[in-house]
Write a protein that holds these residues in place. Sequence first.
Motif, mmCIF file in Angstrom:
data_model
loop_
_atom_site.group_PDB
_atom_site.id
_atom_site.type_symbol
_atom_site.label_atom_id
_atom_site.label_comp_id
_atom_site.label_asym_id
_atom_site.label_seq_id
_atom_site.Cartn_x
_atom_site.Cartn_y
_atom_site.Cartn_z
ATOM 1 N N ILE A 33 -70.524 -7.403 15.067
ATOM 2 C CA ILE A 33 -69.650 -6.254 14.814
ATOM 3 C C ILE A 33 -70.437 -4.951 14.921
ATOM 4 O O ILE A 33 -69.986 -3.974 15.540
ATOM 5 C CB ILE A 33 -68.992 -6.378 13.429
ATOM 6 C CG1 ILE A 33 -68.067 -7.603 13.390
ATOM 7 C CG2 ILE A 33 -68.208 -5.115 13.078
ATOM 8 C CD1 ILE A 33 -67.581 -7.957 11.995
ATOM 9 N N ALA A 34 -71.628 -4.930 14.318
ATOM 10 C CA ALA A 34 -72.443 -3.714 14.336
ATOM 11 C C ALA A 34 -72.911 -3.368 15.746
ATOM 12 O O ALA A 34 -72.851 -2.197 16.158
ATOM 13 C CB ALA A 34 -73.638 -3.889 13.402
ATOM 14 N N LEU A 35 -73.385 -4.355 16.488
ATOM 15 C CA LEU A 35 -73.893 -4.092 17.838
ATOM 16 C C LEU A 35 -72.796 -3.583 18.768
ATOM 17 O O LEU A 35 -73.036 -2.685 19.583
ATOM 18 C CB LEU A 35 -74.514 -5.361 18.428
ATOM 19 C CG LEU A 35 -75.994 -5.606 18.159
ATOM 20 C CD1 LEU A 35 -76.421 -6.923 18.782
ATOM 21 C CD2 LEU A 35 -76.835 -4.458 18.689
ATOM 22 N N SER A 36 -71.614 -4.157 18.662
ATOM 23 C CA SER A 36 -70.534 -3.756 19.566
ATOM 24 C C SER A 36 -70.116 -2.304 19.355
ATOM 25 O O SER A 36 -69.500 -1.693 20.232
ATOM 26 C CB SER A 36 -69.317 -4.675 19.384
ATOM 27 O OG SER A 36 -68.764 -4.535 18.085
ATOM 28 N N ARG A 37 -70.480 -1.742 18.193
ATOM 29 C CA ARG A 37 -70.109 -0.364 17.874
ATOM 30 C C ARG A 37 -71.321 0.551 17.720
ATOM 31 O O ARG A 37 -71.187 1.678 17.245
ATOM 32 C CB ARG A 37 -69.282 -0.341 16.585
ATOM 33 C CG ARG A 37 -67.918 -0.993 16.745
ATOM 34 C CD ARG A 37 -67.328 -1.427 15.417
ATOM 35 N NE ARG A 37 -65.954 -1.921 15.545
ATOM 36 C CZ ARG A 37 -65.625 -3.121 16.000
ATOM 37 N NH1 ARG A 37 -66.592 -3.955 16.353
ATOM 38 N NH2 ARG A 37 -64.371 -3.496 16.099
ATOM 39 N N ALA A 38 -72.474 0.085 18.147
ATOM 40 C CA ALA A 38 -73.706 0.833 17.904
ATOM 41 C C ALA A 38 -74.034 1.845 18.993
ATOM 42 O O ALA A 38 -74.935 2.667 18.808
ATOM 43 C CB ALA A 38 -74.879 -0.146 17.753
ATOM 44 N N ALA B 59 -61.949 -10.596 17.545
ATOM 45 C CA ALA B 59 -62.159 -11.887 16.884
ATOM 46 C C ALA B 59 -63.301 -11.860 15.889
ATOM 47 O O ALA B 59 -63.278 -12.603 14.901
ATOM 48 C CB ALA B 59 -62.417 -12.969 17.938
ATOM 49 N N ALA B 60 -64.313 -11.021 16.116
ATOM 50 C CA ALA B 60 -65.504 -11.045 15.252
ATOM 51 C C ALA B 60 -65.181 -10.750 13.785
ATOM 52 O O ALA B 60 -65.630 -11.494 12.899
ATOM 53 C CB ALA B 60 -66.560 -10.080 15.791
ATOM 54 N N PRO B 61 -64.418 -9.705 13.457
ATOM 55 C CA PRO B 61 -64.106 -9.480 12.032
ATOM 56 C C PRO B 61 -63.262 -10.591 11.419
ATOM 57 O O PRO B 61 -63.420 -10.912 10.231
ATOM 58 C CB PRO B 61 -63.339 -8.147 12.047
ATOM 59 C CG PRO B 61 -63.754 -7.476 13.319
ATOM 60 C CD PRO B 61 -63.935 -8.595 14.294
ATOM 61 N N VAL B 62 -62.380 -11.201 12.212
ATOM 62 C CA VAL B 62 -61.561 -12.309 11.705
ATOM 63 C C VAL B 62 -62.459 -13.499 11.380
ATOM 64 O O VAL B 62 -62.356 -14.114 10.305
ATOM 65 C CB VAL B 62 -60.478 -12.699 12.721
ATOM 66 C CG1 VAL B 62 -59.644 -13.864 12.197
ATOM 67 C CG2 VAL B 62 -59.578 -11.504 13.027
ATOM 68 N N GLY B 63 -63.350 -13.836 12.303
ATOM 69 C CA GLY B 63 -64.284 -14.925 12.045
ATOM 70 C C GLY B 63 -65.185 -14.645 10.861
ATOM 71 O O GLY B 63 -65.490 -15.545 10.072
ATOM 72 N N ALA B 64 -65.621 -13.389 10.710
ATOM 73 C CA ALA B 64 -66.471 -13.024 9.578
ATOM 74 C C ALA B 64 -65.727 -13.222 8.260
ATOM 75 O O ALA B 64 -66.316 -13.674 7.269
ATOM 76 C CB ALA B 64 -66.932 -11.575 9.709
ATOM 77 N N CYS B 65 -64.443 -12.891 8.243
ATOM 78 C CA CYS B 65 -63.647 -13.082 7.024
ATOM 79 C C CYS B 65 -63.546 -14.566 6.667
ATOM 80 O O CYS B 65 -63.658 -14.936 5.489
ATOM 81 C CB CYS B 65 -62.258 -12.480 7.201
ATOM 82 S SG CYS B 65 -62.234 -10.672 7.188
ATOM 83 N N PHE B 66 -63.340 -15.413 7.661
ATOM 84 C CA PHE B 66 -63.274 -16.852 7.389
ATOM 85 C C PHE B 66 -64.622 -17.369 6.899
ATOM 86 O O PHE B 66 -64.675 -18.230 6.007
ATOM 87 C CB PHE B 66 -62.825 -17.610 8.635
ATOM 88 C CG PHE B 66 -61.338 -17.666 8.809
ATOM 89 C CD1 PHE B 66 -60.577 -18.568 8.088
ATOM 90 C CD2 PHE B 66 -60.687 -16.803 9.681
ATOM 91 C CE1 PHE B 66 -59.201 -18.622 8.232
ATOM 92 C CE2 PHE B 66 -59.311 -16.841 9.836
ATOM 93 C CZ PHE B 66 -58.559 -17.754 9.108
ATOM 94 N N ALA B 67 -65.718 -16.867 7.461
ATOM 95 C CA ALA B 67 -67.035 -17.279 6.995
ATOM 96 C C ALA B 67 -67.258 -16.847 5.549
ATOM 97 O O ALA B 67 -67.827 -17.602 4.742
ATOM 98 C CB ALA B 67 -68.120 -16.689 7.904
ATOM 99 N N LEU B 68 -66.808 -15.636 5.220
ATOM 100 C CA LEU B 68 -66.953 -15.155 3.848
ATOM 101 C C LEU B 68 -66.115 -15.982 2.883
ATOM 102 O O LEU B 68 -66.581 -16.333 1.785
ATOM 103 C CB LEU B 68 -66.559 -13.688 3.774
ATOM 104 C CG LEU B 68 -66.689 -13.015 2.400
ATOM 105 C CD1 LEU B 68 -68.137 -13.058 1.918
ATOM 106 C CD2 LEU B 68 -66.181 -11.574 2.468
ATOM 107 N N VAL B 69 -64.884 -16.305 3.282
ATOM 108 C CA VAL B 69 -64.038 -17.154 2.440
ATOM 109 C C VAL B 69 -64.689 -18.513 2.228
ATOM 110 O O VAL B 69 -64.675 -19.073 1.125
ATOM 111 C CB VAL B 69 -62.634 -17.314 3.069
ATOM 112 C CG1 VAL B 69 -61.835 -18.406 2.352
ATOM 113 C CG2 VAL B 69 -61.876 -15.995 3.010
ATOM 114 N N CYS B 70 -65.286 -19.062 3.288
ATOM 115 C CA CYS B 70 -65.994 -20.339 3.181
ATOM 116 C C CYS B 70 -67.120 -20.257 2.165
ATOM 117 O O CYS B 70 -67.282 -21.153 1.323
ATOM 118 C CB CYS B 70 -66.522 -20.750 4.555
ATOM 119 S SG CYS B 70 -67.603 -22.199 4.534
#
Length: 243
Positions: free
Chosen positions: A142-147, A95-106
Amino acid sequence: MADLHFLANPARFRRFSQRVMPSLSFATGLAFLVGLYFALVQSPPDYQQGETVRIMFVHVPSAWLSMAGYALLAVLGASLLVWRHPLAALVARAAAPVGACFALVCLITGSLWGRPMWGTYWVWDARLTSMLLLFFLYLGHIALSRAYDDPDRGDRAAAILALIGAINLPIIKFSVDWWNTLHQPASVMKLGGPSIHPAILTPLLWMAGSLLLLFILLVLVRTETEIDRRRLEIAELSADQAA
């Protein structure tokens, strides 16, 4: 609660997702067609903003969904940290990348809308700054979950960030009431009902529903991908240990 426990198993969740995916895809496409018809054909230009008012039909739902998406991350984070829900981390990663995309579109559509309305693409007022912070919180999650080499450590760190970052959500919502900003106050979700004309409100709600269905669809697809990725990681680890 029984349904939640049923879906907690990744294999069962995958079977459920694959069953609902075709119907959800059809509903998303149909809702978009209706929403675009209302937004581009039926709705009139605004008497002050002209045709630029149509940016609202993407900008406002994207703002709503970016906030709802981060609230979802906070709930999933609590489920992981408190109840150790086995699927919470995978859904959060999806969900995090999807939410980030919506925030960027906003943010992008807000800048495009702000230029003719305010005479500038960006101002550092409370609403815009807190929304930008939300986008950075998504990137941090996103970064923390893959760090970490250990996925569980990364997921727990991201869950803590999601819970702390949720403090920003009421700031975004009430910033126009707490501080003097260029951003207009709430006109849909407010006491006393919406103050927008039905000719504008109808396409706005249709587009919001369409984007919500798209959000759900993308999260389901990405969750299936995360389940497959986690299975592959486990298989590779088992193979390395056996060797």
